[in-house]
Design an enzyme around this catalytic site. Sequence first.
Site, PDB file in Angstrom:
ATOM      1  N   VAL A  39       1.056  -1.122   0.015  1.00 51.83           N
ATOM      2  CA  VAL A  39      -0.059  -0.006   0.153  1.00 51.83           C
ATOM      3  C   VAL A  39       1.111   1.102   0.075  1.00 51.83           C
ATOM      4  O   VAL A  39       1.643   1.648   0.893  1.00 51.83           O
ATOM      5  CB  VAL A  39      -1.003   0.033   1.250  1.00 51.83           C
ATOM      6  N   PRO A  40       0.901   1.876  -1.200  1.00 54.78           N
ATOM      7  CA  PRO A  40       2.506   2.715  -1.528  1.00 54.78           C
ATOM      8  C   PRO A  40       2.247   3.971  -0.965  1.00 54.78           C
ATOM      9  O   PRO A  40       2.375   4.998  -1.450  1.00 54.78           O
ATOM     10  CB  PRO A  40       2.426   2.526  -2.880  1.00 54.78           C
ATOM     11  N   CYS A  41       2.446   4.171   0.540  1.00 51.35           N
ATOM     12  CA  CYS A  41       2.378   5.406   0.980  1.00 51.35           C
ATOM     13  C   CYS A  41       3.485   6.039   0.788  1.00 51.35           C
ATOM     14  O   CYS A  41       3.762   7.463   1.087  1.00 51.35           O
ATOM     15  CB  CYS A  41       2.334   4.980   2.601  1.00 51.35           C
ATOM     16  N   HIS A  42       4.733   5.567   0.357  1.00 54.87           N
ATOM     17  CA  HIS A  42       5.928   6.169  -0.008  1.00 54.87           C
ATOM     18  C   HIS A  42       5.758   7.199  -1.338  1.00 54.87           C
ATOM     19  O   HIS A  42       6.612   7.724  -1.609  1.00 54.87           O
ATOM     20  CB  HIS A  42       7.246   5.100  -0.033  1.00 54.87           C
ATOM     21  N   ARG A  43       4.719   6.823  -1.806  1.00 53.25           N
ATOM     22  CA  ARG A  43       4.558   7.434  -3.286  1.00 53.25           C
ATOM     23  C   ARG A  43       3.775   8.923  -2.804  1.00 53.25           C
ATOM     24  O   ARG A  43       3.426   9.615  -3.881  1.00 53.25           O
ATOM     25  CB  ARG A  43       3.700   6.865  -4.276  1.00 53.25           C
TER      26      ARG A  43
END
Length: 181
Positions: free
Chosen positions: A133-137
């Site tokens: 779940v790409p919170c780094h994006r």
Amino acid sequence: MRGYITFYDSPMGCITLASDGKSITGLWFEGQKYYGNGLSKECLKEELPVFLEAKRWLTRYFRGEDPGEIPPVRAKGTSFQETVWKLLKKIPYGKTITYGELAKQLAHLRGLDHMSAQAVGQAVGHNPIGILVPCHRVVGAKGKLTGYAGGIEKKERLLIIEGFCVEDGQIKYRPVCGKGI
């Protein structure tokens, strides 16, 4: 409810994966903020099919490839958090969005004129299933790297894997698709 746990040795350090038996319920770098939040007290170390699928996905990801559709995930949080996390899953590999843009999407979904980017940032920061779940994006205005429970240096490395050039804590451009580590 009994939970399951396994570990993945990534180029960025040990990653802990948690599952309810069918879905990934947690993914954390060792020592990151909120490590293990929601982890069952009764965890069995077992190689479930969903863990094998997640490990294959992570291997492709760390090679700098678009790993495709994520394995089944189930994150538990408040209704607000879960809505934010659903929006995170829609951010494609190799793309970013600002906290402000994410707040606008959420406001639109909820039929509101405005939504606090800070409130959205809090929910993003509590995402229990990093990378998948790409919170780094999610980045600050003008591509500034801000906030990441695993640490800004990990956020930067994850974005570099996806092909971004980062200079002085800010995304400058995206010249290639994925570099890997």
